[in-house]
Design an enzyme around this catalytic site. Structure first.
Site, PDB file in Angstrom:
ATOM      1  N   GLN A 186      -6.492  -5.040  11.414  1.00 24.82           N
ATOM      2  CA  GLN A 186      -6.570  -6.123  10.440  1.00 24.82           C
ATOM      3  C   GLN A 186      -7.966  -6.144   9.812  1.00 24.82           C
ATOM      4  O   GLN A 186      -8.962  -6.189  10.522  1.00 24.82           O
ATOM      5  CB  GLN A 186      -6.271  -7.460  11.112  1.00 24.82           C
ATOM      6  CG  GLN A 186      -4.867  -7.578  11.683  1.00 24.82           C
ATOM      7  CD  GLN A 186      -3.801  -7.687  10.604  1.00 24.82           C
ATOM      8  OE1 GLN A 186      -4.091  -8.003   9.455  1.00 24.82           O
ATOM      9  NE2 GLN A 186      -2.557  -7.416  10.975  1.00 24.82           N
ATOM     10  N   TYR A 214       6.898  -2.641  14.927  1.00 21.44           N
ATOM     11  CA  TYR A 214       5.637  -2.342  14.222  1.00 21.44           C
ATOM     12  C   TYR A 214       4.436  -2.943  14.966  1.00 21.44           C
ATOM     13  O   TYR A 214       3.563  -3.567  14.370  1.00 21.44           O
ATOM     14  CB  TYR A 214       5.643  -2.901  12.792  1.00 21.44           C
ATOM     15  CG  TYR A 214       6.914  -2.743  12.015  1.00 21.44           C
ATOM     16  CD1 TYR A 214       7.201  -1.562  11.337  1.00 21.44           C
ATOM     17  CD2 TYR A 214       7.838  -3.788  11.933  1.00 21.44           C
ATOM     18  CE1 TYR A 214       8.379  -1.432  10.599  1.00 21.44           C
ATOM     19  CE2 TYR A 214       9.012  -3.662  11.214  1.00 21.44           C
ATOM     20  CZ  TYR A 214       9.278  -2.478  10.546  1.00 21.44           C
ATOM     21  OH  TYR A 214      10.435  -2.354   9.826  1.00 21.44           O
ATOM     22  N   ASP A 295       5.841  -7.479  11.818  1.00 21.43           N
ATOM     23  CA  ASP A 295       4.718  -7.446  10.880  1.00 21.43           C
ATOM     24  C   ASP A 295       4.809  -6.093  10.165  1.00 21.43           C
ATOM     25  O   ASP A 295       4.045  -5.173  10.448  1.00 21.43           O
ATOM     26  CB  ASP A 295       3.396  -7.590  11.635  1.00 21.43           C
ATOM     27  CG  ASP A 295       2.180  -7.582  10.713  1.00 21.43           C
ATOM     28  OD1 ASP A 295       2.366  -7.664   9.480  1.00 21.43           O
ATOM     29  OD2 ASP A 295       1.046  -7.464  11.222  1.00 21.43           O
ATOM     30  N   CYS A 320       2.562  -8.902   4.466  1.00 20.22           N
ATOM     31  CA  CYS A 320       1.463  -8.690   3.530  1.00 20.22           C
ATOM     32  C   CYS A 320       1.979  -8.606   2.094  1.00 20.22           C
ATOM     33  O   CYS A 320       1.215  -8.305   1.179  1.00 20.22           O
ATOM     34  CB  CYS A 320       0.681  -7.424   3.882  1.00 20.22           C
ATOM     35  SG  CYS A 320       1.670  -5.911   3.864  1.00 20.22           S
ATOM     36  N   GLU A 354      -1.488 -12.879   2.641  1.00 17.37           N
ATOM     37  CA  GLU A 354      -0.684 -12.672   3.849  1.00 17.37           C
ATOM     38  C   GLU A 354       0.151 -13.937   4.089  1.00 17.37           C
ATOM     39  O   GLU A 354      -0.326 -15.061   3.856  1.00 17.37           O
ATOM     40  CB  GLU A 354      -1.602 -12.416   5.040  1.00 17.37           C
ATOM     41  CG  GLU A 354      -0.965 -11.659   6.166  1.00 17.37           C
ATOM     42  CD  GLU A 354      -1.165 -10.152   6.047  1.00 17.37           C
ATOM     43  OE1 GLU A 354      -0.715  -9.447   6.963  1.00 17.37           O
ATOM     44  OE2 GLU A 354      -1.760  -9.702   5.053  1.00 17.37           O
TER      45      GLU A 354
END
Length: 364
Positions: A186, A214, A295, A320, A354
Protein backbone atom coordinates in the site's frame (compact mmCIF):
# COMPACT_ATOMS: atom_id res chain seq x y z
CA UNK A 1 8.04 22.56 -16.44
CA UNK A 2 7.33 22.60 -12.67
CA UNK A 3 5.78 19.88 -10.58
CA UNK A 4 1.99 19.83 -10.14
CA UNK A 5 0.77 21.88 -7.19
CA UNK A 6 0.43 20.13 -3.85
CA UNK A 7 -1.19 22.76 -1.63
CA UNK A 8 -2.57 21.55 1.72
CA UNK A 9 -4.98 24.50 1.71
CA UNK A 10 -6.73 23.02 -1.34
CA UNK A 11 -6.88 19.49 0.00
CA UNK A 12 -10.10 19.52 2.11
CA UNK A 13 -12.20 20.83 -0.79
CA UNK A 14 -10.68 18.32 -3.22
CA UNK A 15 -11.39 15.41 -0.87
CA UNK A 16 -14.94 16.63 -0.21
CA UNK A 17 -15.62 16.70 -3.95
CA UNK A 18 -14.29 13.15 -4.41
CA UNK A 19 -16.35 11.85 -1.49
CA UNK A 20 -19.48 13.57 -2.81
CA UNK A 21 -18.93 11.95 -6.20
CA UNK A 22 -18.66 8.52 -4.58
CA UNK A 23 -21.84 9.03 -2.56
CA UNK A 24 -23.71 10.16 -5.68
CA UNK A 25 -22.31 7.22 -7.66
CA UNK A 26 -23.62 4.74 -5.07
CA UNK A 27 -26.83 6.54 -4.07
CA UNK A 28 -28.85 4.02 -6.08
CA UNK A 29 -27.70 1.32 -3.65
CA UNK A 30 -28.93 3.26 -0.63
CA UNK A 31 -25.50 4.58 0.38
CA UNK A 32 -25.54 7.68 2.60
CA UNK A 33 -23.31 9.10 5.32
CA UNK A 34 -20.14 7.65 3.82
CA UNK A 35 -17.23 7.57 6.25
CA UNK A 36 -14.47 9.75 4.76
CA UNK A 37 -10.86 9.02 5.69
CA UNK A 38 -8.44 11.82 4.87
CA UNK A 39 -4.76 11.46 4.11
CA UNK A 40 -1.98 13.60 5.42
CA UNK A 41 -1.81 16.43 2.84
CA UNK A 42 1.96 16.04 2.34
CA UNK A 43 4.58 13.30 2.80
CA UNK A 44 2.12 10.45 2.49
CA UNK A 45 3.71 8.25 -0.20
CA UNK A 46 5.94 5.42 1.02
CA UNK A 47 6.87 4.38 -2.53
CA UNK A 48 8.31 6.62 -5.22
CA UNK A 49 9.93 5.98 -8.60
CA UNK A 50 11.88 8.70 -10.38
CA UNK A 51 13.77 8.93 -13.62
CA UNK A 52 17.32 10.31 -13.68
CA UNK A 53 18.26 13.07 -16.14
CA UNK A 54 21.95 13.48 -17.06
CA UNK A 55 23.12 16.92 -18.20
CA UNK A 56 26.91 17.23 -18.21
CA UNK A 57 27.98 17.18 -14.58
CA UNK A 58 24.42 17.55 -13.34
CA UNK A 59 21.92 14.90 -12.27
CA UNK A 60 18.24 15.64 -11.77
CA UNK A 61 15.25 13.62 -10.65
CA UNK A 62 12.51 13.51 -13.26
CA UNK A 63 8.93 12.45 -13.71
CA UNK A 64 6.56 12.61 -16.68
CA UNK A 65 4.07 15.43 -17.06
CA UNK A 66 0.65 13.80 -16.40
CA UNK A 67 -0.88 15.78 -19.28
CA UNK A 68 2.02 15.19 -21.66
CA UNK A 69 3.91 11.96 -20.81
CA UNK A 70 6.73 12.75 -23.25
CA UNK A 71 7.50 15.98 -21.38
CA UNK A 72 9.91 15.50 -18.46
CA UNK A 73 9.62 17.48 -15.23
CA UNK A 74 12.92 18.06 -13.39
CA UNK A 75 12.82 18.60 -9.63
CA UNK A 76 14.85 18.45 -6.41
CA UNK A 77 12.26 17.11 -4.00
CA UNK A 78 8.79 15.58 -4.15
CA UNK A 79 6.31 16.85 -1.50
CA UNK A 80 4.00 13.78 -1.58
CA UNK A 81 6.90 11.43 -0.74
CA UNK A 82 7.57 10.35 2.83
CA UNK A 83 9.80 12.69 4.79
CA UNK A 84 12.54 10.05 4.87
CA UNK A 85 12.52 9.90 1.07
CA UNK A 86 12.56 13.68 0.72
CA UNK A 87 15.47 13.91 3.16
CA UNK A 88 17.58 11.28 1.37
CA UNK A 89 17.00 12.53 -2.19
CA UNK A 90 19.54 15.41 -2.16
CA UNK A 91 22.08 13.39 -0.17
CA UNK A 92 21.86 10.52 -2.65
CA UNK A 93 22.24 12.80 -5.65
CA UNK A 94 25.28 14.54 -4.14
CA UNK A 95 27.02 11.19 -3.75
CA UNK A 96 26.07 9.89 -7.18
CA UNK A 97 27.33 12.90 -9.15
CA UNK A 98 31.09 12.51 -8.52
CA UNK A 99 31.12 8.70 -8.52
CA UNK A 100 31.27 7.33 -12.06
CA UNK A 101 30.84 3.71 -10.91
CA UNK A 102 27.44 4.62 -9.46
CA UNK A 103 26.43 7.32 -11.91
CA UNK A 104 27.25 5.85 -15.33
CA UNK A 105 24.07 5.01 -17.29
CA UNK A 106 21.84 5.24 -14.22
CA UNK A 107 18.33 5.99 -15.45
CA UNK A 108 15.93 5.33 -12.56
CA UNK A 109 15.84 5.41 -8.76
CA UNK A 110 13.10 3.71 -6.71
CA UNK A 111 12.46 4.35 -3.02
CA UNK A 112 10.56 2.18 -0.53
CA UNK A 113 10.09 3.66 2.94
CA UNK A 114 8.33 2.45 6.09
CA UNK A 115 6.74 3.93 9.20
CA UNK A 116 9.25 1.84 11.15
CA UNK A 117 12.14 3.90 9.74
CA UNK A 118 13.66 1.48 7.23
CA UNK A 119 14.43 2.70 3.71
CA UNK A 120 15.33 0.73 0.60
CA UNK A 121 16.76 2.33 -2.57
CA UNK A 122 16.95 0.60 -5.95
CA UNK A 123 19.34 2.01 -8.58
CA UNK A 124 18.45 0.91 -12.12
CA UNK A 125 20.94 1.00 -15.00
CA UNK A 126 21.35 0.58 -18.74
CA UNK A 127 24.56 -1.40 -18.21
CA UNK A 128 25.88 -4.52 -16.51
CA UNK A 129 26.85 -4.02 -12.88
CA UNK A 130 30.38 -5.11 -11.95
CA UNK A 131 32.55 -5.42 -8.85
CA UNK A 132 33.46 -1.73 -8.96
CA UNK A 133 29.77 -0.85 -8.80
CA UNK A 134 29.19 -3.22 -5.89
CA UNK A 135 32.11 -1.84 -3.90
CA UNK A 136 30.93 1.73 -4.42
CA UNK A 137 27.34 0.79 -3.67
CA UNK A 138 28.27 -0.85 -0.37
CA UNK A 139 30.04 2.33 0.72
CA UNK A 140 27.02 4.38 -0.31
CA UNK A 141 24.57 2.14 1.59
CA UNK A 142 26.68 2.31 4.74
CA UNK A 143 27.08 6.08 4.50
CA UNK A 144 23.36 6.71 3.98
CA UNK A 145 22.27 3.89 6.34
CA UNK A 146 19.88 2.40 3.79
CA UNK A 147 19.22 -0.93 2.11
CA UNK A 148 20.46 -0.85 -1.50
CA UNK A 149 19.76 -2.88 -4.64
CA UNK A 150 21.22 -2.54 -8.13
CA UNK A 151 19.29 -3.59 -11.20
CA UNK A 152 19.99 -3.86 -14.90
CA UNK A 153 18.53 -6.03 -17.64
CA UNK A 154 18.62 -9.63 -16.35
CA UNK A 155 20.58 -8.62 -13.26
CA UNK A 156 19.67 -7.90 -9.64
CA UNK A 157 22.40 -7.23 -7.08
CA UNK A 158 21.13 -7.30 -3.49
CA UNK A 159 23.68 -5.96 -1.01
CA UNK A 160 21.93 -7.05 2.19
CA UNK A 161 18.28 -7.93 1.63
CA UNK A 162 15.63 -6.99 -0.88
CA UNK A 163 12.92 -6.14 1.64
CA UNK A 164 12.11 -3.80 4.49
CA UNK A 165 10.25 -4.58 7.70
CA UNK A 166 7.25 -2.37 8.34
CA UNK A 167 5.85 -2.15 11.87
CA UNK A 168 3.04 -0.12 13.40
CA UNK A 169 0.35 -0.25 16.09
CA UNK A 170 -3.24 -1.13 15.27
CA UNK A 171 -5.99 -1.49 17.88
CA UNK A 172 -3.46 -2.24 20.60
CA UNK A 173 -1.51 -4.77 18.50
CA UNK A 174 1.94 -4.29 17.02
CA UNK A 175 1.80 -5.53 13.43
CA UNK A 176 4.88 -6.43 11.38
CA UNK A 177 5.10 -6.81 7.62
CA UNK A 178 7.85 -7.89 5.28
CA UNK A 179 7.61 -5.64 2.23
CA UNK A 180 9.59 -6.92 -0.75
CA UNK A 181 11.14 -4.64 -3.37
CA UNK A 182 9.15 -4.76 -6.58
CA UNK A 183 6.06 -6.33 -4.97
CA UNK A 184 2.82 -4.54 -4.24
CA UNK A 185 2.48 -2.70 -0.96
CA UNK A 186 0.00 0.00 0.00
CA UNK A 187 1.59 3.31 -1.06
CA UNK A 188 -0.02 5.51 1.61
CA UNK A 189 0.87 4.05 5.00
CA UNK A 190 -1.37 6.38 7.00
CA UNK A 191 -4.40 5.55 4.87
CA UNK A 192 -3.50 1.87 4.99
CA UNK A 193 -3.76 1.93 8.79
CA UNK A 194 -7.16 3.60 8.47
CA UNK A 195 -8.32 0.95 5.99
CA UNK A 196 -7.17 -1.82 8.30
CA UNK A 197 -8.94 -0.20 11.27
CA UNK A 198 -12.17 0.19 9.26
CA UNK A 199 -12.06 -3.42 8.04
CA UNK A 200 -11.49 -4.66 11.60
CA UNK A 201 -14.37 -2.50 12.85
CA UNK A 202 -16.71 -4.07 10.29
CA UNK A 203 -15.49 -7.59 11.11
CA UNK A 204 -15.58 -7.33 14.90
CA UNK A 205 -19.03 -8.87 15.32
CA UNK A 206 -19.01 -11.23 12.33
CA UNK A 207 -17.17 -14.27 13.75
CA UNK A 208 -16.97 -17.64 12.03
CA UNK A 209 -14.49 -18.29 9.22
CA UNK A 210 -13.00 -15.95 6.65
CA UNK A 211 -11.95 -16.47 3.02
CA UNK A 212 -9.64 -13.84 1.56
CA UNK A 213 -8.77 -13.55 -2.12
CA UNK A 214 -5.85 -11.47 -3.46
CA UNK A 215 -4.20 -11.44 -0.02
CA UNK A 216 -0.80 -10.17 -1.25
CA UNK A 217 1.70 -10.13 1.60
CA UNK A 218 -1.12 -10.49 4.12
CA UNK A 219 -1.68 -6.78 4.73
CA UNK A 220 -5.34 -7.23 5.69
CA UNK A 221 -4.95 -10.91 6.64
CA UNK A 222 -2.73 -10.21 9.66
CA UNK A 223 -5.09 -7.52 10.94
CA UNK A 224 -8.30 -9.52 10.45
CA UNK A 225 -7.19 -13.03 11.45
CA UNK A 226 -7.69 -12.66 15.25
CA UNK A 227 -11.33 -11.71 14.64
CA UNK A 228 -12.18 -15.05 12.99
CA UNK A 229 -11.94 -18.70 13.94
CA UNK A 230 -10.08 -19.76 10.78
CA UNK A 231 -8.81 -17.91 7.73
CA UNK A 232 -8.21 -19.27 4.24
CA UNK A 233 -6.19 -16.79 2.17
CA UNK A 234 -5.19 -17.08 -1.48
CA UNK A 235 -2.63 -15.22 -3.59
CA UNK A 236 -1.12 -15.99 -6.99
CA UNK A 237 2.26 -14.20 -6.61
CA UNK A 238 4.98 -16.49 -5.27
CA UNK A 239 6.92 -13.55 -3.80
CA UNK A 240 3.84 -12.26 -1.99
CA UNK A 241 2.99 -15.72 -0.68
CA UNK A 242 6.49 -16.06 0.80
CA UNK A 243 6.14 -12.61 2.39
CA UNK A 244 2.74 -13.57 3.83
CA UNK A 245 4.24 -16.72 5.34
CA UNK A 246 7.01 -14.61 6.90
CA UNK A 247 4.40 -12.19 8.27
CA UNK A 248 2.32 -14.99 9.78
CA UNK A 249 5.37 -16.09 11.78
CA UNK A 250 6.45 -12.54 12.63
CA UNK A 251 2.99 -11.76 14.04
CA UNK A 252 2.53 -15.10 15.79
CA UNK A 253 -0.68 -15.93 13.91
CA UNK A 254 -1.57 -19.63 13.59
CA UNK A 255 -5.16 -19.71 12.32
CA UNK A 256 -4.36 -18.87 8.67
CA UNK A 257 -4.16 -21.43 5.85
CA UNK A 258 -2.47 -19.98 2.79
CA UNK A 259 -2.90 -21.30 -0.76
CA UNK A 260 -1.00 -20.05 -3.80
CA UNK A 261 -3.70 -19.78 -6.43
CA UNK A 262 -5.69 -17.23 -8.38
CA UNK A 263 -9.20 -16.09 -7.51
CA UNK A 264 -10.44 -17.83 -10.65
CA UNK A 265 -8.87 -21.14 -9.56
CA UNK A 266 -10.31 -20.86 -6.07
CA UNK A 267 -13.74 -20.08 -7.51
CA UNK A 268 -13.54 -23.26 -9.61
CA UNK A 269 -12.43 -25.30 -6.59
CA UNK A 270 -15.17 -24.04 -4.28
CA UNK A 271 -17.78 -24.62 -7.00
CA UNK A 272 -16.51 -28.19 -7.44
CA UNK A 273 -15.54 -27.64 -11.09
CA UNK A 274 -11.86 -28.41 -10.48
CA UNK A 275 -9.64 -30.04 -7.85
CA UNK A 276 -6.24 -28.71 -6.84
CA UNK A 277 -3.45 -30.49 -5.00
CA UNK A 278 -2.74 -27.21 -3.19
CA UNK A 279 -6.12 -27.52 -1.42
CA UNK A 280 -5.99 -31.25 -0.61
CA UNK A 281 -5.50 -30.69 3.14
CA UNK A 282 -8.10 -27.91 3.42
CA UNK A 283 -11.73 -28.55 4.29
CA UNK A 284 -13.41 -26.13 1.87
CA UNK A 285 -16.86 -26.85 3.26
CA UNK A 286 -15.84 -25.19 6.52
CA UNK A 287 -15.36 -21.89 4.72
CA UNK A 288 -18.62 -21.76 2.78
CA UNK A 289 -21.24 -19.08 3.47
CA UNK A 290 -19.17 -17.17 6.06
CA UNK A 291 -17.29 -13.95 5.30
CA UNK A 292 -15.39 -13.16 2.10
CA UNK A 293 -12.76 -10.42 1.98
CA UNK A 294 -11.53 -9.11 -1.37
CA UNK A 295 -9.13 -6.35 -2.39
CA UNK A 296 -8.88 -7.01 -6.14
CA UNK A 297 -6.91 -5.25 -8.90
CA UNK A 298 -8.47 -2.28 -10.70
CA UNK A 299 -10.41 -4.61 -13.01
CA UNK A 300 -12.50 -5.75 -10.03
CA UNK A 301 -14.01 -9.22 -9.67
CA UNK A 302 -14.51 -11.37 -12.76
CA UNK A 303 -17.89 -13.01 -13.35
CA UNK A 304 -16.87 -16.34 -11.77
CA UNK A 305 -15.65 -14.63 -8.61
CA UNK A 306 -18.84 -12.56 -8.41
CA UNK A 307 -20.79 -15.83 -8.45
CA UNK A 308 -18.46 -17.19 -5.76
CA UNK A 309 -19.06 -14.08 -3.65
CA UNK A 310 -22.84 -14.56 -3.95
CA UNK A 311 -22.57 -17.71 -1.81
CA UNK A 312 -21.13 -15.80 1.17
CA UNK A 313 -23.32 -14.18 3.79
CA UNK A 314 -20.99 -11.20 4.18
CA UNK A 315 -18.54 -9.60 1.73
CA UNK A 316 -15.92 -7.08 2.83
CA UNK A 317 -14.74 -5.37 -0.35
CA UNK A 318 -11.86 -2.89 -0.65
CA UNK A 319 -11.54 -1.34 -4.11
CA UNK A 320 -9.13 1.00 -5.87
CA UNK A 321 -11.65 1.59 -8.69
CA UNK A 322 -15.14 2.69 -7.75
CA UNK A 323 -16.49 2.03 -11.24
CA UNK A 324 -15.63 -1.69 -11.18
CA UNK A 325 -16.78 -1.80 -7.55
CA UNK A 326 -20.10 -0.31 -8.65
CA UNK A 327 -20.43 -2.93 -11.39
CA UNK A 328 -19.73 -5.74 -8.92
CA UNK A 329 -22.16 -4.33 -6.34
CA UNK A 330 -24.82 -4.04 -9.04
CA UNK A 331 -24.28 -7.69 -10.00
CA UNK A 332 -24.75 -8.73 -6.37
CA UNK A 333 -27.60 -6.32 -5.63
CA UNK A 334 -30.32 -8.98 -5.82
CA UNK A 335 -28.72 -11.03 -3.02
CA UNK A 336 -26.68 -8.49 -1.01
CA UNK A 337 -27.12 -4.95 0.26
CA UNK A 338 -24.53 -2.40 1.32
CA UNK A 339 -24.52 -2.19 5.12
CA UNK A 340 -21.55 0.16 5.44
CA UNK A 341 -19.38 2.27 3.12
CA UNK A 342 -16.22 4.30 3.43
CA UNK A 343 -13.72 6.10 1.21
CA UNK A 344 -9.98 6.36 1.80
CA UNK A 345 -7.89 9.00 0.03
CA UNK A 346 -4.78 7.03 -0.95
CA UNK A 347 -3.78 9.59 -3.59
CA UNK A 348 -4.49 13.22 -2.66
CA UNK A 349 -4.65 15.77 -5.50
CA UNK A 350 -5.75 13.07 -7.99
CA UNK A 351 -9.15 11.70 -8.99
CA UNK A 352 -8.30 8.27 -7.53
CA UNK A 353 -10.17 7.18 -4.42
CA UNK A 354 -9.98 3.91 -2.49
CA UNK A 355 -13.39 2.59 -1.40
CA UNK A 356 -14.67 0.06 1.09
CA UNK A 357 -18.09 -1.56 1.44
CA UNK A 358 -19.58 -4.25 3.66
CA UNK A 359 -22.19 -6.27 1.80
CA UNK A 360 -24.59 -8.47 3.77
CA UNK A 361 -27.07 -11.03 2.50
CA UNK A 362 -30.61 -9.80 2.13
CA UNK A 363 -33.27 -11.38 4.33
CA UNK A 364 -35.16 -14.16 2.59
Amino acid sequence: MPLPTYDPADYPAQLAAKAAHFEQNFAGFGVTNVAVHASEPLHYRMRAEFGIWHDGDKLDYTMSDPENPKQKILFDTFPPAAESICAIMPRLRERLIPNDALRSRLFQVDFLATLSGELLITLIYHRKLDEAWEAAARELAAELNVKLIGRSRGQKVVLERDWVLEAFELNGRQLKYQQVEGSFTQPNAGINRQMLAWACQQATSLGGNLVELYCGNGNFTMALAPLFDRVLATEVSKTSVHAAQYNMAANGIDNIQLARMSAEEFSAALAGREQFQRLKDIDLDAFRHGTLFVDPPRAGLDDATVELARDFDRILYISCNQETLRNNVAALHDTHRIASAAVFDQFPYTHHLECGVLLVRRAA
